[in-house]
Enzyme design. Structure first.
Site, PDB file in Angstrom:
ATOM      1  N   CYS A 126      -4.892   0.947   3.885  1.00  0.00           N
ATOM      2  CA  CYS A 126      -4.703   0.478   2.511  1.00  0.00           C
ATOM      3  C   CYS A 126      -3.561  -0.509   2.331  1.00  0.00           C
ATOM      4  O   CYS A 126      -3.754  -1.633   1.868  1.00  0.00           O
ATOM      5  CB  CYS A 126      -4.484   1.678   1.587  1.00  0.00           C
ATOM      6  SG  CYS A 126      -5.827   2.886   1.600  1.00  0.00           S
ATOM      7  N   HIS A 160       0.506  -0.803  -2.247  1.00  0.00           N
ATOM      8  CA  HIS A 160       0.117   0.439  -1.568  1.00  0.00           C
ATOM      9  C   HIS A 160       0.403   1.664  -2.417  1.00  0.00           C
ATOM     10  O   HIS A 160      -0.418   2.571  -2.530  1.00  0.00           O
ATOM     11  CB  HIS A 160       0.813   0.591  -0.214  1.00  0.00           C
ATOM     12  CG  HIS A 160       0.490   1.914   0.438  1.00  0.00           C
ATOM     13  ND1 HIS A 160       1.412   2.925   0.616  1.00  0.00           N
ATOM     14  CD2 HIS A 160      -0.678   2.400   0.912  1.00  0.00           C
ATOM     15  CE1 HIS A 160       0.840   3.970   1.170  1.00  0.00           C
ATOM     16  NE2 HIS A 160      -0.427   3.689   1.371  1.00  0.00           N
TER      17      HIS A 160
END
Length: 496
Positions: A81, A140
């Protein structure tokens, strides 16, 4: 669609944005410049109706796709991610190992003051007169702040110079990371010490999970932004279908589990070392899982169907939240001057290759959804089959909005690719992870690992083997030899 129609489309598309901003170097922008709503969706495979999945229910995303561009071969730079989003935001491929980690934003941006060179394309918008707002998971962290899963939120921002405002409603879960791993009763993976299942069918309304609150917040902010005397960039980050696959029961009820497909390749590909795969550690961290996943054997068919059902329900849930945001854009009359992007930060193995998760250099972990709608143009779905990368999004948005990106980017604007569908300009995508570089070029995926375990080269022919079930590098040395120089161009200095 014919090449002639696409050329006409792109001429109209560019003129709709650039003509309103004048010269590409004009700054600041005026209220008539196009707005941008960028929707980031965590772990979203191209498992949508507009990508040909006839089982999954994604009517809102499909409707947007019917009015825009569907990129059928979009690949992320990193299958995790934070690092994927870092490459997206910077328009740069990974150049050091820290760029491959989820904390890339923290290490590269979190402690830096404003600089002449923008830290991200959002910062670039801000520098050019846009009012920038972020909601949810855009970098993130679940709420844009630097802190660990079980820590108290800090005041350090992952992207400190990019946002005029950054918002998040953590609801009954209290913090962003608690909300990210939320269960309907207000608990989370951390508070329950990982004694949780990787799925939940909650008897709640949409706002009973955090993505429903994020949609509400986005709708409220759109009403404010409409009245601002400047163009805006709104980033909205949704959590699902990231683990845990939790969604309101009504989205589970959309499906008959008997119709849910199993992975077409629930086995380790031929001629592949297990080092190229991973042991589903993130998935197994949900310690009440019905069965543990691993590389020794597949999960049972029944459990595999249950998990895929859960993933599909989570997709349908987030599709409904996206639908609310898009409906509000239209209700406010903003759709005539707002570019909308839906982007998945990477793919996911749903039992493919014995893996339940991302974190590999296989096509299924690297290919994700990318849909772009530019207002006022042809109202029929257009498929763009050229191979493109996440780093291409930055220069594309700059060109569409008449902003000059005046420093080197690794991506290329997709405008020319759209107008010339047979062009090879963007027909290569590079991805990085696990001591390797993977390259998708035309029909082939070539992956090279810097490791001792053999084989270190993998080649897959997607015309003959779209699920990458057999590594054919050894029997095709000439193809490998012809592709290796192109792969070497993608080595940014990570490996020697």
């Amino acid at each position: 669609m014919s090449k002639r129609v696409l050329v006409i489309f792109i001429i109209l598309l560019v003129s709709s944005c650039v003509s309103k901003t004048g010269n590409k170097n004009t700054s600041p922008k005026t209220k008539d410049s196009p707005n941008v709503v960028f929707i980031a969706v965590d772990d979203l495979r191209p498992e949508l109706g507009c990508y040909g999945n006839t089982i999954i229910k994604s009517p809102n995303i499909d409707n947007l796709a019917s009015e825009g561009l569907v990129f059928t071969n979009h690949y992320v730079q990193v299958p995790t991610c934070g690092a994927s989003r870092y490459s997206l935001m910077t328009g740069l491929r990974p150049k050091k190992t820290s760029h491959l980690l989820n904390n890339a934003f923290e290490s590269e941006m979190g402690h830096k003051s404003d600089t002449i060179q923008p830290e991200s394309f959002v910062h670039q918008f801000k520098k050019n007169g846009y009012y920038t707002v972020g909601i949810g998971k855009m970098s993130h962290s679940a709420d844009g702040l630097v802190y660990g899963y079980e820590e108290t939120p800090s005041t350090i921002k992952e992207m400190p110079n990019s946002w005029n405002e950054f918002l998040f409603n953590s609801g009954k879960w209290k913090t962003g990371w608690n909300a990210f791993f939320a269960y309907a009763n207000g608990e989370n993976r951390q508070s329950l010490k990982r004694q949780v299942k990787p799925y939940e069918s909650g008897d709640v309304e949409d706002e009973g999970y955090p993505d429903g609150l994020t949609a509400e917040l986005a709708i409220s902010k759109l009403k404010e932004l409409k009245n601002k005397n400047q163009p805006f960039f709104l980033g909205v980050g949704f959590f699902k279908p990231h683990l845990p696959f939790n969604a309101p029961k009504k989205y589970w009820n959309l499906y008959d589990r008997n119709d849910i497909p199993l992975a077409p390749n629930p086995f380790i590909p031929e001629n592949v070392n297990k080092k190229s795969l991973q042991k589903s550690g993130e998935f197994n961290g949900y310690q009440l899982t019905d069965e543990k996943a691993g590389l020794s054997k597949p999960l049972s068919d029944a459990y595999s169907k249950k998990l895929t059902h859960a993933y599909y329900a989570a997709v349908s849930y987030v599709d409904a939240q996206i639908g609310k945001v898009i409906s509000e854009i239209k209700a406010l009359g903003l759709d005539e001057n707002t570019i909308v992007v839906i982007w998945g930060d990477h793919g996911w193995h749903l039992g493919n290759d014995l893996v339940w998760g991302k974190h590999t250099l296989f096509d299924v972990a690297l290919r994700s959804a990318l849909i772009i709608k530019v207002p006022g143009k042809l109202s029929q779905e257009k498929k763009v089959n050229a191979i493109v990368e996440s780093v291409d999004i930055y220069p594309t948005l700059m060109e569409l909005c008449g902003i000059s990106a005046n420093y080197p980017l690794d991506g290329q604007s997709l405008v020319n690719t759209i107008s010339n569908p047979d062009s090879l300009q963007n027909n290569v995508a590079y991805s990085y992870f696990n001591n390797g570089i993977s390259m998708r070029a035309n029909q082939f995926r070539l992956t090279k690992y810097w490791r001792t375990e053999e084989p270190t080269l993998e080649l897959y022919d997607h015309d003959k083997d779209p699920w990458e079930t057999k590594n054919i590098a050894k029997e095709n040395p000439e193809i490998v030899k012809s592709l290796l120089p192109l792969l070497a161009k993608g080595n940014t200095g990570l490996y020697n």
